[in-house]
Design a protein around this motif. Sequence first.
Motif, PDB file in Angstrom:
ATOM      1  N   PHE A   1       0.645  -1.140  -0.150  1.00 11.92           N
ATOM      2  CA  PHE A   1      -0.100  -0.040   0.007  1.00 11.92           C
ATOM      3  C   PHE A   1       0.917   1.366  -0.061  1.00 11.92           C
ATOM      4  CE2 PHE A   1      -2.358  -3.387   2.275  1.00 11.92           C
ATOM      5  CZ  PHE A   1      -3.527  -3.274   1.662  1.00 11.92           C
ATOM      6  N   ARG A   2       0.288   2.445  -0.296  1.00 11.33           N
ATOM      7  CA  ARG A   2       0.849   3.887  -0.387  1.00 11.33           C
ATOM      8  C   ARG A   2      -0.035   4.327   0.575  1.00 11.33           C
ATOM      9  NH1 ARG A   2       3.729   7.224  -3.859  1.00 11.33           N
ATOM     10  NH2 ARG A   2       3.531   5.777  -5.570  1.00 11.33           N
ATOM     11  N   VAL A   3       0.760   4.829   1.673  1.00  5.54           N
ATOM     12  CA  VAL A   3       0.104   5.493   2.947  1.00  5.54           C
ATOM     13  C   VAL A   3       0.538   6.840   3.131  1.00  5.54           C
ATOM     14  CG1 VAL A   3      -0.448   5.255   5.342  1.00  5.54           C
ATOM     15  CG2 VAL A   3      -0.007   3.275   4.110  1.00  5.54           C
ATOM     16  N   LYS A   4      -0.477   7.735   2.829  1.00  3.01           N
ATOM     17  CA  LYS A   4      -0.027   9.300   3.169  1.00  3.01           C
ATOM     18  C   LYS A   4      -0.618   9.783   4.361  1.00  3.01           C
ATOM     19  CE  LYS A   4      -0.571  13.609   0.824  1.00  3.01           C
ATOM     20  NZ  LYS A   4      -1.182  14.471  -0.361  1.00  3.01           N
TER      21      LYS A   4
ATOM     22  N   GLU B   1       4.692  10.558   2.858  1.00  2.00           N
ATOM     23  CA  GLU B   1       3.972   9.290   2.308  1.00  2.00           C
ATOM     24  C   GLU B   1       5.047   8.085   2.601  1.00  2.00           C
ATOM     25  OE1 GLU B   1       1.483  10.711  -1.724  1.00  2.00           O
ATOM     26  OE2 GLU B   1       3.292   9.743  -2.179  1.00  2.00           O
ATOM     27  N   GLU B   2       4.730   6.963   2.622  1.00  2.00           N
ATOM     28  CA  GLU B   2       5.498   5.691   2.742  1.00  2.00           C
ATOM     29  C   GLU B   2       4.803   4.554   2.119  1.00  2.00           C
ATOM     30  OE1 GLU B   2       5.453   4.754   6.882  1.00  2.00           O
ATOM     31  OE2 GLU B   2       3.888   3.695   6.756  1.00  2.00           O
ATOM     32  N   ILE B   3       5.636   3.487   1.896  1.00  2.00           N
ATOM     33  CA  ILE B   3       5.036   2.390   1.522  1.00  2.00           C
ATOM     34  C   ILE B   3       4.780   1.290   2.764  1.00  2.00           C
ATOM     35  CG2 ILE B   3       5.570   0.248   0.228  1.00  2.00           C
ATOM     36  CD1 ILE B   3       6.660   1.467  -2.083  1.00  2.00           C
ATOM     37  N   ALA B   4       3.730   0.525   2.830  1.00  2.00           N
ATOM     38  CA  ALA B   4       3.502  -0.374   3.828  1.00  2.00           C
ATOM     39  C   ALA B   4       3.197  -1.757   3.154  1.00  2.00           C
ATOM     40  CB  ALA B   4       2.359   0.143   4.730  1.00  2.00           C
ATOM     41  N   ILE B   5       4.165  -2.665   3.543  1.00  2.00           N
ATOM     42  CA  ILE B   5       4.152  -4.120   2.926  1.00  2.00           C
ATOM     43  C   ILE B   5       3.638  -4.984   4.170  1.00  2.00           C
ATOM     44  CG2 ILE B   5       5.273  -5.825   1.718  1.00  2.00           C
ATOM     45  CD1 ILE B   5       7.120  -3.836   0.994  1.00  2.00           C
ATOM     46  N   VAL B   6       2.270  -5.486   3.796  1.00  2.00           N
ATOM     47  CA  VAL B   6       1.798  -6.510   4.948  1.00  2.00           C
ATOM     48  C   VAL B   6       2.108  -7.808   4.649  1.00  2.00           C
ATOM     49  CG1 VAL B   6      -0.464  -6.901   6.134  1.00  2.00           C
ATOM     50  CG2 VAL B   6      -0.038  -4.853   5.014  1.00  2.00           C
ATOM     51  N   GLN B   7       2.504  -8.558   5.560  1.00  2.00           N
ATOM     52  CA  GLN B   7       2.967  -9.852   5.449  1.00  2.00           C
ATOM     53  C   GLN B   7       2.441 -10.712   6.463  1.00  2.00           C
ATOM     54  OE1 GLN B   7       7.227  -9.424   5.346  1.00  2.00           O
ATOM     55  NE2 GLN B   7       7.203  -9.974   3.238  1.00  2.00           N
TER      56      GLN B   7
ATOM     57  N   ILE C   1       8.515   1.683   4.715  1.00  2.00           N
ATOM     58  CA  ILE C   1       9.524   2.369   4.010  1.00  2.00           C
ATOM     59  C   ILE C   1       9.010   3.622   3.452  1.00  2.00           C
ATOM     60  CG2 ILE C   1      10.826   2.166   1.713  1.00  2.00           C
ATOM     61  CD1 ILE C   1      10.086  -0.621   1.140  1.00  2.00           C
ATOM     62  N   ASN C   2       9.811   4.755   4.082  1.00  2.00           N
ATOM     63  CA  ASN C   2       9.572   6.099   4.053  1.00  2.00           C
ATOM     64  C   ASN C   2      10.403   6.806   2.708  1.00  2.00           C
ATOM     65  OD1 ASN C   2      12.335   6.549   4.473  1.00  2.00           O
ATOM     66  ND2 ASN C   2      12.038   7.171   6.577  1.00  2.00           N
ATOM     67  N   GLU C   3      10.034   8.010   2.514  1.00  2.00           N
ATOM     68  CA  GLU C   3      10.494   8.524   1.338  1.00  2.00           C
ATOM     69  C   GLU C   3      11.836   8.770   0.984  1.00  2.00           C
ATOM     70  OE1 GLU C   3       8.504  12.314   1.981  1.00  2.00           O
ATOM     71  OE2 GLU C   3       6.683  11.820   0.903  1.00  2.00           O
ATOM     72  N   ASN C   4      12.757   8.495   2.323  1.00  2.00           N
ATOM     73  CA  ASN C   4      14.245   8.439   2.009  1.00  2.00           C
ATOM     74  C   ASN C   4      14.722   7.137   2.040  1.00  2.00           C
ATOM     75  OD1 ASN C   4      14.315  11.169   2.970  1.00  2.00           O
ATOM     76  ND2 ASN C   4      14.085  11.052   4.834  1.00  2.00           N
ATOM     77  N   GLY C   5      13.767   6.191   1.809  1.00  2.00           N
ATOM     78  CA  GLY C   5      14.202   4.535   1.512  1.00  2.00           C
ATOM     79  C   GLY C   5      14.606   4.021   2.863  1.00  2.00           C
ATOM     80  N   GLN C   6      14.172   4.656   4.134  1.00  2.00           N
ATOM     81  CA  GLN C   6      14.683   3.976   5.299  1.00  2.00           C
ATOM     82  C   GLN C   6      13.492   3.061   5.604  1.00  2.00           C
ATOM     83  OE1 GLN C   6      15.008   7.374   7.610  1.00  2.00           O
ATOM     84  NE2 GLN C   6      16.934   7.420   7.555  1.00  2.00           N
ATOM     85  N   MET C   7      13.804   1.826   5.953  1.00  2.00           N
ATOM     86  CA  MET C   7      12.762   0.645   6.530  1.00  2.00           C
ATOM     87  C   MET C   7      12.770   0.448   8.058  1.00  2.00           C
ATOM     88  SD  MET C   7      13.304  -3.409   5.374  1.00  2.00           S
ATOM     89  CE  MET C   7      13.128  -2.758   3.679  1.00  2.00           C
ATOM     90  N   ASN C   8      11.506   0.256   8.366  1.00  2.00           N
ATOM     91  CA  ASN C   8      11.374  -0.205   9.794  1.00  2.00           C
ATOM     92  C   ASN C   8      10.313  -1.430   9.695  1.00  2.00           C
ATOM     93  OD1 ASN C   8       8.696   0.971  10.808  1.00  2.00           O
ATOM     94  ND2 ASN C   8       9.922   2.645  10.052  1.00  2.00           N
ATOM     95  N   GLU C   9      10.253  -2.214  10.753  1.00  2.00           N
ATOM     96  CA  GLU C   9       9.270  -3.366  10.692  1.00  2.00           C
ATOM     97  C   GLU C   9       8.536  -3.328  11.903  1.00  2.00           C
ATOM     98  OE1 GLU C   9      11.321  -7.083  10.136  1.00  2.00           O
ATOM     99  OE2 GLU C   9      12.789  -6.418   8.616  1.00  2.00           O
TER     100      GLU C   9
END
Length: 234
Positions: free
Chosen positions: A123-126, A133-139, A157-165
């Motif tokens: 998903f794209r989340v704003k 904005e960020e990407i949210a990947i659901v698993q 995954i935020n706009e800077n490419g940083q990832m957190n789980e």
Amino acid sequence: MKSVVYFGLALVIFSIYPIYFITQEMLIDANISSKFKIEVMSVDMKNSKNSERQWLIASTQFKQHNIEFLAEDIESGPPTVKNESRLVNITIKVDKTVESTPVRQELFLYKNDSHFKYWNYTFRVKNTDDNHEEIAIVQNLTQGKIVEKQKWRVIHINENGQMNEEVFSYLDRGEHLLGVKLLQRSQQPVGFKSDILMYYPSIIFPNIYPLVTFILGILIIIVSGIFLLINRKF
């Protein structure tokens, strides 16, 4: 007349418990929906071999970042026959550097050798407060079908490419409201605090019970109370 009042009170008491949870779920959903704009994000399905142990199964672009979905199976490789499934390690990688913790998931070969499919929603989340904005990947981290025993992971995954789980289970989902909203968009029958709105609606529930019974109980109490007051005056 007092017996009528008691009957109305019984209807209210009988209905207040589900009414509370229905109202709670609706308020939380309204709050999350007003704060976040969620859109399903397009992902290109792939089937290409990166190495002897790794296959590229999907990819997408977010801002200037390349996001890859990788599968790895040390023993036997990915499935080779349509609808055949195998357990593989799924990893999310951003710009070929930032990498998520591998998750064991079931991978299917879909439409002969065109691409794979697996349990994953992107998903794209704003955030409407700051427009970030960020990407949210659901698993799904569990293989069972019993929702109460499942555990999920949301990779942000935020706009800077940083990832957190973000990892949470059914029992502690109430502390992960955005995560639950993403699960609902992923066709998971999971409520924020209660699953009361996840049941298939019918004429009886929630229309007659608890909504009609609650309103009817309130009306009976009010009308009966008015009659009691009038009778006392006369």
